[in-house]
Design a protein around this motif. Structure first.
Motif, PDB file in Angstrom:
ATOM      1  N   TYR A  52      43.248  59.946  58.787  1.00 32.35           N
ATOM      2  CA  TYR A  52      44.033  59.767  60.007  1.00 32.35           C
ATOM      3  C   TYR A  52      45.324  59.047  59.638  1.00 32.35           C
ATOM      4  CZ  TYR A  52      45.670  57.678  64.311  1.00 32.35           C
ATOM      5  OH  TYR A  52      46.474  57.284  65.348  1.00 32.35           O
ATOM      6  N   CYS A  85      38.098  63.563  72.128  1.00 31.47           N
ATOM      7  CA  CYS A  85      37.591  62.324  71.524  1.00 31.47           C
ATOM      8  C   CYS A  85      36.764  61.516  72.536  1.00 31.47           C
ATOM      9  CB  CYS A  85      38.797  61.506  71.078  1.00 31.47           C
ATOM     10  SG  CYS A  85      38.396  59.827  70.633  1.00 31.47           S
ATOM     11  N   PRO A 104      41.145  51.276  71.317  1.00 31.17           N
ATOM     12  CA  PRO A 104      39.904  51.899  71.752  1.00 31.17           C
ATOM     13  C   PRO A 104      39.032  52.278  70.554  1.00 31.17           C
ATOM     14  CG  PRO A 104      41.604  53.565  71.622  1.00 31.17           C
ATOM     15  CD  PRO A 104      42.228  52.275  71.139  1.00 31.17           C
ATOM     16  N   CYS A 105      39.626  52.205  69.338  1.00 27.42           N
ATOM     17  CA  CYS A 105      38.899  52.639  68.137  1.00 27.42           C
ATOM     18  C   CYS A 105      39.478  51.894  66.935  1.00 27.42           C
ATOM     19  CB  CYS A 105      39.072  54.149  67.929  1.00 27.42           C
ATOM     20  SG  CYS A 105      40.747  54.600  67.457  1.00 27.42           S
ATOM     21  N   LEU A 118      43.496  52.664  65.833  1.00 28.15           N
ATOM     22  CA  LEU A 118      44.691  52.218  66.554  1.00 28.15           C
ATOM     23  C   LEU A 118      44.713  50.687  66.600  1.00 28.15           C
ATOM     24  CD1 LEU A 118      44.720  54.821  69.480  1.00 28.15           C
ATOM     25  CD2 LEU A 118      45.972  54.882  67.332  1.00 28.15           C
ATOM     26  N   TYR A 157      43.398  57.875  76.106  1.00 30.72           N
ATOM     27  CA  TYR A 157      43.315  58.237  74.687  1.00 30.72           C
ATOM     28  C   TYR A 157      42.683  59.607  74.507  1.00 30.72           C
ATOM     29  CZ  TYR A 157      44.366  53.319  74.282  1.00 30.72           C
ATOM     30  OH  TYR A 157      44.977  52.109  74.416  1.00 30.72           O
ATOM     31  N   CYS A 217      47.143  60.048  69.225  1.00 29.26           N
ATOM     32  CA  CYS A 217      45.849  60.675  68.930  1.00 29.26           C
ATOM     33  C   CYS A 217      45.993  62.124  68.469  1.00 29.26           C
ATOM     34  CB  CYS A 217      44.968  60.668  70.170  1.00 29.26           C
ATOM     35  SG  CYS A 217      44.563  59.012  70.743  1.00 29.26           S
ATOM     36  N   CYS A 264      44.609  63.303  65.110  1.00 31.00           N
ATOM     37  CA  CYS A 264      43.335  62.699  64.706  1.00 31.00           C
ATOM     38  C   CYS A 264      42.169  63.665  64.865  1.00 31.00           C
ATOM     39  CB  CYS A 264      43.088  61.454  65.555  1.00 31.00           C
ATOM     40  SG  CYS A 264      41.489  60.703  65.229  1.00 31.00           S
ATOM     41  N   CYS A 292      35.224  58.856  63.810  1.00 28.98           N
ATOM     42  CA  CYS A 292      35.006  57.781  64.784  1.00 28.98           C
ATOM     43  C   CYS A 292      35.330  58.230  66.206  1.00 28.98           C
ATOM     44  CB  CYS A 292      35.798  56.534  64.422  1.00 28.98           C
ATOM     45  SG  CYS A 292      37.558  56.819  64.377  1.00 28.98           S
ATOM     46  N   GLY A 293      36.093  59.304  66.356  1.00 28.73           N
ATOM     47  CA  GLY A 293      36.389  59.801  67.694  1.00 28.73           C
ATOM     48  C   GLY A 293      35.560  61.018  68.074  1.00 28.73           C
TER      49      GLY A 293
END
Ligand code: SF4
Ligand code: SF4
Length: 386
Positions: free
Chosen positions: A201, A256, A272-273, A276, A297, A305, A308, A312-313
């Protein structure tokens, strides 16, 4: 063998329990980042780009257990920095095993040979060893010669002592699909349980931004790799859901679900993750879930995003889809893996005003403080020799 049945069953019953309680946002994975310091300085890594006083910080055992208990995720992934540098790591792992959590201890393996005796083999504990490719490629990726050999030696030793071991790889711009296929073949000969793979990413704090793949490039790359895999004798095992791999190959239009992989680090609960870094932190897991503006997001929603496709998303989205559409999984298994030819699934529509996206959105306010010479790199020898 991929993810063992016992682990799959345990995670499935956790998800069923959440669905019965009608919870809509729950974590499958907690990314527990107990420190940012590392004994390497890979070009694609932004975790090490903090000032020295932050790199010296360590999450305490008590804080780690509190976070684990607060969120209840069944899988705990421990990246870093380099977790083996953390003096309380054996105690943290023991605490997680006692809580019956499936742990992925992510390490570049430099210190593993020396520290392995501090960890009891357990089906709850997996050493997830960072390997981005074969010798030349990996050493280039981690910007240090000889690390591939160190990692391979550590993998063999950990397997020999009865530990679960996987290989985790991040693919960056310019990789050759055939070379990746050779690497996957090689990883299988080592006897590891599986491979975890993700496109890099464009992490806001990574110093070399041109390394990262766009979404279209990622899908084409994964199709080429999987196409290559269909012509190989060895069967590649992945420690990921089949539908996430299908998504990487451009066959699923997933959105995501960042709450499925939450992050707790030395600053708190990251919104949120973990990719970021400028969106703020919550003090508690409840505050993270209740107060993060999750709808802001995702692909097509937030320009940050858009490139990405990270696990994780999207791994959580894929796992959820496996529950909703088990026939998709059956189709994948009958077809021998993701489709590698024909049209791709459509991209999600762009919902924001593209004309208003300024370059400054992607500029990283923390970049001026990056000084690798004086931070983690200079600590390398000191830490490795300790
Ligand atoms: S091994 Fe490389 S990618 Fe991993 S934390 Fe260290 S510098 Fe970052
Ligand atoms: S798409 Fe999801 S995982 Fe990726 S950067 Fe955005 S919020 Fe994070």
């Amino acid at each position: 063998m991929g993810v063992p049945i016992k682990q799959q069953t345990s995670i499935a019953s956790y998800i069923i329990g959440k669905k019965l309680k009608k919870e809509t946002k729950y974590p499958l994975v907690l990314m527990l980042e107990p420190l940012f310091q590392c004994n390497l300085a890979c070009a694609g890594c932004g975790k090490i780009a903090y000032e020295d006083h932050i790199l010296k910080k360590r999450m305490s055992f008590e804080d780690a257990m509190k976070a684990v208990d607060e969120c209840g995720a069944p899988v705990i992934s421990i990246p870093g920095g380099e977790p083996l540098i953390h003096n309380e790591m054996p105690q943290i792992v023991k605490g997680l095993v006692e809580r019956k959590k499936y742990i992925y201890l992510c390490t570049n393996a430099i210190m593993l040979k020396r520290k392995l005796h501090e960890y009891e083999p357990s089906h709850y504990l997996t050493f997830s060893i960072h390997l981005d490719g074969l010798k030349e490629h990996h050493d280039k990726s981690v910007c240090k010669e000889g690390i591939f050999d160190v990692a391979v030696e550590a993998i063999k030793l950990a397997l020999d002592k009865g530990h679960r071991v996987t290989v985790n790889s991040t693919l960056f711009n310019g990789v050759d699909p055939e070379e990746v296929a050779d690497f996957f073949d090689y990883a299988m000969t080592l006897g590891v349980e599986g491979i975890t793979v993700s496109p890099g990413y464009s992490y806001e704090m990574a110093p070399e931004q041109d390394l990262f793949l766009g979404r279209k490039q990622s899908k084409e790359l994964f199709r080429s790799i999987f196409r290559e895999g269909k012509n190989r004798k060895s069967k590649w095992e992945f420690n990921q859901s089949a539908l996430f791999l299908d998504f990487l190959a451009g066959n699923q239009s997933y959105q995501c679900t960042p709450w499925s992989t939450v992050t707790y680090n030395i600053f708190g609960w990251q919104k949120p993750c973990y990719l970021l870094v400028n969106e703020g932190y919550a003090k508690t897991y409840k505050e993270l879930i209740d107060e993060t503006e999750w709808d802001n997001y995702g692909a097509g929603i937030n320009p940050k995003c858009d490139n990405c496709m990270a696990h994780c998303g999207y791994e959580g989205t894929a796992v959820n889809d496996s529950f909703k559409n088990p026939l998709k999984l059956l189709g994948l298994s009958i077809n021998g893996g993701p489709k590698t030819e024909g049209p791709m699934a459509p991209e999600l529509p762009i919902m924001y005003d593209q004309s208003k996206v300024e370059k400054s959105l992607f500029e990283n306010p923390l970049m001026p403080i990056i000084n690798k010479e004086e931070s983690s790199v200079s600590k390398e020898k000191e830490l490795v020799d300790k």
